[in-house]
Structures are given as C-alpha cells and as structure tokens.
Scaffold this motif. Structure first.
Motif, PDB file in Angstrom:
ATOM      1  N   PHE A 197       0.971  -1.209  -0.112  1.00  0.00           N
ATOM      2  CA  PHE A 197       0.047  -0.004   0.036  1.00  0.00           C
ATOM      3  C   PHE A 197       0.937   1.351  -0.279  1.00  0.00           C
ATOM      4  O   PHE A 197       0.566   2.295  -0.538  1.00  0.00           O
ATOM      5  N   THR A 201       1.035   4.173  -3.518  1.00  0.00           N
ATOM      6  CA  THR A 201       0.527   5.438  -3.079  1.00  0.00           C
ATOM      7  C   THR A 201       0.821   6.498  -3.918  1.00  0.00           C
ATOM      8  O   THR A 201       0.211   7.514  -4.207  1.00  0.00           O
ATOM      9  N   ILE A 204      -1.265   6.547  -7.089  1.00  0.00           N
ATOM     10  CA  ILE A 204      -2.519   7.080  -6.731  1.00  0.00           C
ATOM     11  C   ILE A 204      -2.599   8.561  -6.750  1.00  0.00           C
ATOM     12  O   ILE A 204      -3.479   9.243  -7.459  1.00  0.00           O
ATOM     13  N   ILE A 211      -7.416   8.315  -1.684  1.00  0.00           N
ATOM     14  CA  ILE A 211      -7.605   7.196  -0.839  1.00  0.00           C
ATOM     15  C   ILE A 211      -8.794   6.984   0.073  1.00  0.00           C
ATOM     16  O   ILE A 211      -8.703   7.732   1.008  1.00  0.00           O
ATOM     17  N   TYR A 214      -9.129   1.653   3.273  1.00  0.00           N
ATOM     18  CA  TYR A 214      -8.396   0.348   3.184  1.00  0.00           C
ATOM     19  C   TYR A 214      -9.392  -0.752   3.831  1.00  0.00           C
ATOM     20  O   TYR A 214      -9.811  -0.337   5.027  1.00  0.00           O
ATOM     21  N   VAL A 219      -8.532  -1.648  -1.395  1.00  0.00           N
ATOM     22  CA  VAL A 219      -8.511  -0.304  -1.579  1.00  0.00           C
ATOM     23  C   VAL A 219      -9.438   0.527  -2.463  1.00  0.00           C
ATOM     24  O   VAL A 219      -9.621   0.030  -3.332  1.00  0.00           O
ATOM     25  N   LEU A 221     -10.706   3.738  -4.010  1.00  0.00           N
ATOM     26  CA  LEU A 221     -10.234   4.954  -4.545  1.00  0.00           C
ATOM     27  C   LEU A 221     -11.291   5.819  -5.052  1.00  0.00           C
ATOM     28  O   LEU A 221     -12.292   5.348  -5.563  1.00  0.00           O
TER      29      LEU A 221
END
Length: 348
Positions: A197, A201, A204, A211, A214, A219, A221
């Motif tokens: 994760f 990041t 993303i 985010i 979790y 995950v 988004l």
C-alpha cells in the motif's frame, strides 16, 4: 507526487519568508516600545528585515525539502525517526545562520572579531522557529493521515452539512489474497500489505486519486467526476500494475510473491459528509459504492483484471488508440434487479 512536493516547497518557503518578515516587524515595534532601551548603534531595521527574509526563505526551503525526504524515505517508519531528522536539520540551519550573522557583525565591528552568539535572543529564536518547523511536520503527518486536502476541508467545515457529489470510484482488490495470506502468515502478511500500500500511494497521488478506505486487502479510490475527463482512474490502475511489475524482484525476495490487483470502476451520486466526534472523517454513502464493489467481484468470473461500467465509458469515452476495450455484455450483478453492461480494459 512531484506536483504535491513542489507545492509543499513553495507554500512552506513563502510562509516562512512571511513569518521572518513579521518577526522583524515585531522586533522593530518592541524596540520602540516604552519597555525597551531603544535601538543599538548597529541595529538597522532594513538590514534586520532583509536578513530575516533571507533566513526565513532559506530555512523554509531546507525544511520543505527535508519534509519531502522524510515523506519519501520514512513514510512507513515510526514518527520519532522523522522528528529526529527534522530537528537535526533545524539545528544545523540555525548554526549556519548564526555563523553568517557573526561574520556580518565582524564586518560591522572589526574590533570584536568573530563572535558566535548564543544568548536570550538566540534561545527565543530557536524556540520560535522550532515551533514553526514542528508544526509543519505535524501538519504533514496529519495531511498523510487524512489524505491530501482533507485536513483543510475538515478545518473549514466543508462537509459539516452533507452534500451530493458526482464521483468515480474504483475498488482495487489484491489477486489471490487468501493464498498469499495463508503462505505468509498473519504478521508477515500485514508487513506485505503495508509495503504494498505504501508503494502504490505514489501512482494514486500522481493521478489525482483519493484513497477513501483500506478494507483488508482492498483499497477504495475516488476521483471527482468533473476531473476525470483525462481518464485518471484508468491511468492509475495501469500505473500501479506497471509499478508492481517493476518491483517484482523486491517482493519475491522479501515475501516470495508477485502482487497484482484486479479492479472495478463505476460512477454515480454519493452523499459526502463529515461523521464522528473522536475519530472524525469524511465519508461517502450511496448505491454507487455497492455497485462498484460488485463490478470488481466479477473480475475472476469474466477473466478480466479491470472492469468498468458502460455508464462510465459513456461519461468519458476512452480512446481506442491507447487501450483495448472489450465488451462483456449485460451482466446481472449480485443483489441487483437490473442488469449492467460491463467493459474490460486492457493496455496495448
């Protein structure tokens, strides 16, 4: 990510420059007050102002670069390690600043020679600027905790009253997660997810993703619908897959597995609002979340790594020159009375 780092450097540098100027103004006003003995012969407001502006700008530049370094290299480390680095850098900058100041004063009063000052004024300056730097570090950690922009939204109460928003959601789910968890065991599997994760990041954030949650090995988004015309959610998925492909050897050496994700994406209206008192957060609620989760759950059955709804495709048409689009037909999602047409996206 580069944009976020650059913005951080610019904001902190400008802020500390302004604070340095305000400190000079405060000192000047204090010197002229009835409680002061007045200005000394070597004091000049313009010189002090220029020196503090330069000190604030250079200190802000060093502080922001250090914070970016901590955010890169110590993202998964205990907070105290980053704290030690930021305090050490602050003391180094302070020592350099006072050394330069000593040389300037030596030019002004050659008879006194080189004098490295450490008095009540230095103690005040250390406490003052250390507080500013530590507050910057604190806000960096809070920004990471809540996500980029969320802390500002909570501070100004943007979501105190629930509001409707149009958003794109993507559910990322780790392939073969049950098998990986059984092979690694509880603690090692947690360390694996933490590393994974942390790595994803960057792509993303670089694609403007938020985010949201979790959930175990999944995950969630999100992107604003009006900002998704550049198909950032698609770019995000394939950027993550490309990153994990490049990091295969690292994961094989540390955990003996090659991680990959499957994903489902959809868009719709959600209610966004602040919730909670002790652990306050901004949450989304709406049928689009359930639908996106069910789209993602169809990936194995439809032999696809990335499924999106046809509604999302109609919202922002995808150029066939960049990606391959395969129609999977009308699908009856679990728990849904109506069918939905799903598309599978592949990269050339």
């Amino acid at each position: 990510m580069k944009r976020i780092k650059l913005e951080r450097v610019i904001i902190i540098t400008i802020a500390m420059t302004i604070i340095g100027g305000l400190q000079s103004w405060y000192d000047h006003v204090t010197i002229g007050s009835m409680f002061s003995l007045g200005e000394s012969e070597i004091y000049k407001f313009q010189t002090a102002l220029l020196f503090n502006l330069i000190s604030g700008a250079s200190g802000g530049l060093v502080a922001s670069i250090t914070l970016n370094f901590i955010d890169d290299k110590y993202r998964t480390k205990p907070y105290y390690q980053g704290l030690i680095i930021i305090v050490s850098m602050f003391m180094l900058v302070w020592a350099i600043r006072n050394t330069i100041e000593a040389f300037i004063l030596m030019e002004t009063e050659p008879a006194k020679g080189f004098v490295f000052a450490f008095d009540a004024i230095d103690m005040r300056n250390i406490i003052f600027w250390m507080t500013i730097v530590l507050l910057s570090y604190f806000f960096l950690q809070m920004e990471n905790k809540f996500g980029p922009g969320k802390l500002t939204q909570i501070f100004f109460g943007k979501y105190n009253i629930p509001r409707e928003e149009e958003r794109v959601f993507m559910f990322l789910d780790l392939k073969s997660s049950t098998t990986i968890a059984e092979n690694l065991g509880g603690i090692k599997y947690h360390l694996f997810l933490k590393e994974l994760f942390s790595d994803i990041t960057t792509p993303i954030l670089e694609t403007g993703g938020e985010i949201y949650q979790y959930v175990g090995d999944e995950v969630v988004l999100s992107w604003p619908t009006e900002g998704s015309g550049n198909l950032n959610y698609i770019r995000c998925f394939f950027a993550i897959q490309q990153l994990l492909k490049s990091e295969e050897n690292k994961y094989l050496q540390r955990f003996g597995v090659k991680p990959y994700f499957k994903a489902g994406a959809h868009h719709g209206t959600v209610i966004a609002g602040e919730i909670g008192v002790v652990k306050r957060d901004i949450t989304y609620s709406g049928d689009v979340l359930n639908t996106t989760a069910r789209i993602q759950s169809m990936c194995n059955e439809l032999h696809s790594s990335f499924l999106i709804s046809n509604d999302l495709l109609d919202l922002h048409p995808i150029p066939y020159s960049d990606w391959i689009i395969e129609r999977k037909g009308e699908i009856q999602l679990k728990g849904k009375s109506e069918t939905i047409e799903l598309m599978s996206i592949y990269k050339y």
